[in-house]
Design an enzyme around this catalytic site. Structure first.
Site, PDB file in Angstrom:
ATOM      1  N   GLY A 245      73.719  50.446  -0.431  1.00 50.99           N
ATOM      2  CA  GLY A 245      73.328  49.829   0.907  1.00 50.99           C
ATOM      3  C   GLY A 245      71.672  49.323   0.417  1.00 50.99           C
ATOM      4  N   PRO A 246      71.056  48.284   0.975  1.00 45.95           N
ATOM      5  CA  PRO A 246      69.199  47.997   0.340  1.00 45.95           C
ATOM      6  C   PRO A 246      68.949  48.914   0.749  1.00 45.95           C
ATOM      7  CG  PRO A 246      70.892  46.009   1.856  1.00 45.95           C
ATOM      8  CD  PRO A 246      71.423  47.227   2.035  1.00 45.95           C
ATOM      9  N   THR A 249      67.789  51.001   4.680  1.00 46.66           N
ATOM     10  CA  THR A 249      69.136  50.260   5.601  1.00 46.66           C
ATOM     11  C   THR A 249      69.441  52.418   6.131  1.00 46.66           C
ATOM     12  OG1 THR A 249      70.080  50.383   3.901  1.00 46.66           O
ATOM     13  CG2 THR A 249      70.125  48.608   5.162  1.00 46.66           C
ATOM     14  N   GLY A 250      68.434  53.290   5.774  1.00 45.58           N
ATOM     15  CA  GLY A 250      68.937  54.719   6.526  1.00 45.58           C
ATOM     16  C   GLY A 250      69.695  54.944   5.579  1.00 45.58           C
ATOM     17  N   LYS A 251      69.759  54.994   4.599  1.00 45.91           N
ATOM     18  CA  LYS A 251      70.904  55.881   3.753  1.00 45.91           C
ATOM     19  C   LYS A 251      70.248  57.741   3.498  1.00 45.91           C
ATOM     20  CE  LYS A 251      69.828  53.494  -0.003  1.00 45.91           C
ATOM     21  NZ  LYS A 251      69.887  52.670   0.159  1.00 45.91           N
ATOM     22  N   THR A 252      68.337  57.862   3.739  1.00 46.92           N
ATOM     23  CA  THR A 252      68.322  59.093   3.424  1.00 46.92           C
ATOM     24  C   THR A 252      68.456  59.908   5.318  1.00 46.92           C
ATOM     25  OG1 THR A 252      66.897  57.907   2.019  1.00 46.92           O
ATOM     26  CG2 THR A 252      66.532  60.151   2.904  1.00 46.92           C
ATOM     27  N   GLU A 470      50.799  22.151   5.053  1.00 47.76           N
ATOM     28  CA  GLU A 470      51.655  22.919   5.644  1.00 47.76           C
ATOM     29  C   GLU A 470      52.322  21.800   6.450  1.00 47.76           C
ATOM     30  OE1 GLU A 470      52.670  26.180   5.666  1.00 47.76           O
ATOM     31  OE2 GLU A 470      51.572  26.360   3.981  1.00 47.76           O
ATOM     32  N   HIS A 473      55.603  20.653   4.654  1.00 47.80           N
ATOM     33  CA  HIS A 473      56.613  21.837   5.564  1.00 47.80           C
ATOM     34  C   HIS A 473      57.284  21.443   6.952  1.00 47.80           C
ATOM     35  CE1 HIS A 473      56.243  23.703   1.437  1.00 47.80           C
ATOM     36  NE2 HIS A 473      55.402  24.170   1.947  1.00 47.80           N
ATOM     37  N   ASP A 544      55.767  27.767  -3.860  1.00 50.51           N
ATOM     38  CA  ASP A 544      56.971  26.890  -3.400  1.00 50.51           C
ATOM     39  C   ASP A 544      57.808  26.816  -4.342  1.00 50.51           C
ATOM     40  OD1 ASP A 544      56.217  27.170  -0.534  1.00 50.51           O
ATOM     41  OD2 ASP A 544      54.750  25.171  -1.009  1.00 50.51           O
TER      42      ASP A 544
HETATM   43  P1  ADP Z   1      66.753  54.245   2.114  1.00 52.58           P
HETATM   44  O1  ADP Z   1      67.190  55.835   2.200  1.00 52.58           O
HETATM   45  O2  ADP Z   1      68.326  53.836   2.698  1.00 52.58           O
HETATM   46  O3  ADP Z   1      66.404  53.666   1.742  1.00 52.58           O
HETATM   47  P2  ADP Z   1      65.343  55.888   4.592  1.00 52.58           P
HETATM   48  O4  ADP Z   1      66.726  56.307   5.241  1.00 52.58           O
HETATM   49  O5  ADP Z   1      64.509  56.044   4.245  1.00 52.58           O
HETATM   50  O6  ADP Z   1      65.833  54.150   4.235  1.00 52.58           O
HETATM   51  O7  ADP Z   1      64.998  55.266   5.887  1.00 52.58           O
HETATM   52  C1  ADP Z   1      63.424  54.796   6.261  1.00 52.58           C
HETATM   53  C2  ADP Z   1      62.892  54.563   7.700  1.00 52.58           C
HETATM   54  O8  ADP Z   1      63.113  53.971   8.072  1.00 52.58           O
HETATM   55  C3  ADP Z   1      63.599  56.099   8.072  1.00 52.58           C
HETATM   56  O9  ADP Z   1      63.132  57.281   7.720  1.00 52.58           O
HETATM   57  C4  ADP Z   1      63.601  55.860   9.647  1.00 52.58           C
HETATM   58  O10 ADP Z   1      62.180  55.678  10.438  1.00 52.58           O
HETATM   59  C5  ADP Z   1      63.852  54.314   9.665  1.00 52.58           C
HETATM   60  N1  ADP Z   1      65.396  53.619   9.750  1.00 52.58           N
HETATM   61  C6  ADP Z   1      66.146  52.752   8.663  1.00 52.58           C
HETATM   62  N2  ADP Z   1      67.242  52.838   8.967  1.00 52.58           N
HETATM   63  C7  ADP Z   1      67.175  53.362  10.701  1.00 52.58           C
HETATM   64  C8  ADP Z   1      68.222  53.562  11.769  1.00 52.58           C
HETATM   65  N3  ADP Z   1      69.437  52.403  11.720  1.00 52.58           N
HETATM   66  N4  ADP Z   1      68.049  53.536  12.751  1.00 52.58           N
HETATM   67  C9  ADP Z   1      66.715  54.668  13.033  1.00 52.58           C
HETATM   68  N5  ADP Z   1      65.723  54.001  12.334  1.00 52.58           N
HETATM   69  C10 ADP Z   1      66.402  53.762  10.759  1.00 52.58           C
END
Ligand code: ADP
Length: 658
Positions: A245-246, A249-252, A470, A473, A544
């Protein structure tokens, strides 16, 4: 008296506290200083006063016939000894003086630095041309070496090198002392950070809007908690799970939540940390990481940025050095993943935003065979994420979470977390009791466009140009049906920009050709407005134009939106062409693409200009209002346009404006 005694004893302890290296260093420094102080009194040293030039020697000493003999030392220096008979001569009196009374200085009394032995001898011959050979000044030659200098000369650099080496050694050893393995003897140690489950309090409660992904990883949690339930039935749990995922997006977060829920230790390392300058280090680190992990089973190993090591092998052979190392590391990772059995309790989670470039071997069954895709959150998910991050904040009553979610299309979870924090900071700065709606809107603006720079000085003429730009636009975007609805327009400089328009993108999965074309028109409208009103164009359109050019090329080269080029796409989803220099199409096609892009952009520009010409009055009104108020909203524009313009009847996400 007592405190005094204590003071003394403390003072005495200070040198003891110094490290042996420091003591050693200071000893060397003291010796060097002592040496320099006593250097003038060392044997063989004569003070600088006795140094004379050849001219002085010839005109004042040889002419007086006072020289007894000359001794040439090391072919570098001539030591001159004066006849004792001249001791009472007022000219030489000084050089015969010694510290001990009644004793004459035996010499050498003068010294001359000679350029070369030959020239000195020649000069001596000339100076004594008419003197019979027997009366000529005798010259002797000697070679002396100053043992002290000799020893010091080679010992000192050695000691210095030794000392510096010791410092470096200590420093590295200190850094790598515990776990991060940076010591020079710890090259192959993995840099993984281990988070014990007691320290990590992240659970699924903290993860919002990722229900499907959560569901998939829950199985892992169950397994880690109660492996028997699975093994009893002969089930095998996946060893590796790939989160795709980008960024942000909460992978970690998800991986940490798995560890937190299962209450197991968690090793976190980034793929790029494996790859070092030295070949073989990455592989050794992978080995060490898995060794550590196996000691702590059950546990989770999380490898962030897996693409840093896991790119398809054999690509980019130009940069073979780095490639060899990456390949070695990847091979080791594959070996390690094969090396432990499915149910051993080590689960590897990895994150990447480019699953398409990963080596197929990594994605094979038994390795990262389960993929979980995380996307940028949609409206409902953003709302849920806001809810999580608003929890710790002290909020005003007027916070409307669905509204905030509607204002943040395209934002990742990390962006939302950032907005919440930024809003709290803004509120704290204005010493508020609670974080309000306006703080959030300011935080969103700040994240989207940078900090307002009210102090930037802009002349009224420039401000007028920016206002028209502006307004152009804003007007074109409002008039065209397929451009996202405008929310607000500002001509307050922010970050690098002088003015900005805020849009509310509709969340669509597909965009058609008309949308693209109208988007190009609205992108070019700023320049078109300048052109119409001032008969000249400015540099303000750089950003632009850059976006428009990229988008136009995307339309022609990737999406097959051009009739002449046809329904072909030169997009490469495998990422293999990233490093290649050659274009995937022929010279002729290349030329055609350039030509078609130019035609496309020009036609959009003309269309934009036409639209503005026809609505010149509205353009001026919007620009004037913008000039006066600096920030205007959708309602202001609608009021100026008055009549029910075309766009009013289209569907909009988050109708509210502020
Ligand atoms: P990635 O590893 O995808 O780059 P992270 O997991 O490090 O992203 O996300 C960074 C921070 O963004 C997290 O510590 C959290 O605070 C917030 N975050 C990202 N996704 C979520 C989610 N689905 N729900 C709650 N917080 C989120």
């Amino acid at each position: 008296m007592k405190p005094h005694r204590q003071e003394i004893s403390q003072k005495k302890q200070i040198p003891k506290n110094q490290s042996p290296q420091k003591q050693f260093f200071w000893a060397v420094v003291y010796i060097a200083i002592l040496f320099m102080l006593f250097f003038p009194y060392l044997p063989g040293f004569n003070n600088a006063e006795s140094k004379i030039s050849w001219q002085q020697f010839e005109s004042e000493i040889i002419s007086r016939k006072a020289v007894e003999r000359i001794n040439i030392v090391n072919k570098e220096e001539a030591e001159i000894f004066i006849k004792p008979d001249f001791a009472s001569d007022p000219y030489f009196k000084k050089v015969f003086d010694t510290k001990i009374k009644g004793q004459l200085n035996p010499g050498p009394h003068y010294k001359i630095t000679i350029g070369s032995l030959e020239s000195f001898e020649r000069k001596m011959d000339e100076a004594q041309k008419n003197i019979p050979i027997t009366q000529k000044i005798p010259i002797t030659y000697s070679n002396t070496s100053n043992w002290f200098w000799n020893i010091f000369g080679w010992l000192f650099p050695l000691l210095l090198i030794f000392y510096l080496w010791r410092i470096m050694f200590r420093k590295y050893a200190g850094m790598g002392g515990q776990s991060n393995g940076n010591s020079i003897f710890n090259f192959g140690k993995s840099n993984a950070l281990m988070v014990a489950h007691e320290e990590s309090r992240i659970t699924f409660e903290d993860v919002a809007g990722l229900e499907e992904a959560e569901l998939e990883v829950r199985e892992i949690v169950e397994f880690l908690k109660n492996p028997k339930q699975f093994t009893r039935l002969g089930a095998k749990i996946p060893k590796g799970i790939l989160l795709v995922g980008p960024p942000g997006t909460g992978k970690t977060l998800l991986a940490k939540a798995v560890a937190g829920e299962a209450k197991v230790p968690f090793f976190i390392i980034s793929g790029s940390e494996f790859v070092e300058m030295f070949v073989g280090v990455g592989a050794a680190r992978v080995r060490d990481l898995f060794k550590q992990a196996k000691e702590k089973v059950p546990c989770i190993v999380f490898i962030d940025e897996l693409d840093a090591i896991g790119r398809t092998r054999g690509k980019g052979a130009f940069f073979s050095g780095a490639n060899d190392e990456r390949e070695g590391t990847l091979n080791q990772l594959l070996t390690e993943m094969d090396g432990f059995s499915s149910n051993s309790g080590v689960i590897v989670l990895a994150a990447t935003n480019r699953a398409d470039v990963l080596d197929p071997a990594l994605l094979r069954p038994g390795r990262f065979d389960r993929h979980i895709y995380l996307e940028l959150p949609n409206l409902r998910e953003r709302e849920a994420i806001f809810n999580v991050h608003l929890r710790p904040l002290v909020l005003d009553n007027n916070i409307d979470i669905p509204f905030l979610a509607a204002q943040t299309p395209g934002f990742s979870g990390a962006d939302i977390a950032n907005i919440c924090n930024e809003a709290a900071l803004i509120a704290a700065r204005r010493k508020a009791d609670a974080v309000g709606k306006m703080d959030f809107l300011d935080a969103i603006d700040r994240i989207v466009a940078g900090l307002e720079k009210k102090s930037k000085i802009i002349s009224p003429e420039e401000k007028k140009i920016i206002a028209y730009h502006e307004a152009g636009h804003a007007l074109v975007s409002t008039l065209l049906k397929h451009v996202d609805p405008i929310v607000k327009v500002s001509i307050i400089p922010r970050g690098k920009t002088l003015g900005a328009s805020w849009y509310l993108p509709e969340e669509k999965q597909l965009r058609n050709k008309t949308t693209f074309i109208e988007h190009l028109c609205s992108g070019l409208a700023g320049r078109a407005a300048e052109d119409i009103m001032f008969g000249d164009v400015s540099t303000g359109a750089l950003d632009d134009l850059e976006k428009v050019t990229k988008e136009a090329y995307t339309m022609v080269v990737y999406y097959g939106f051009n009739k002449k080029i046809g329904n072909v796409s030169f997009y490469d989803s495998s990422g293999q062409r990233d490093m290649s220099i050659q274009k995937p199409y022929s010279e002729e096609t290349g030329r055609m693409i350039d030509e078609e892009v130019r035609i496309l952009v020009n036609s959009c520009y003309e269309r934009s200009k036409n639209l503005l010409e026809r609505n010149k009055e509205s353009l001026s009104k919007i620009a004037d209002l913008l000039f006066k108020k600096e920030v205007i909203y959708k309602d202001d524009i609608d009021r100026i346009l008055g009549k029910k313009h075309e766009k009013n009847n289209i569907h909009r996400v988050g109708e509210k404006t502020y």
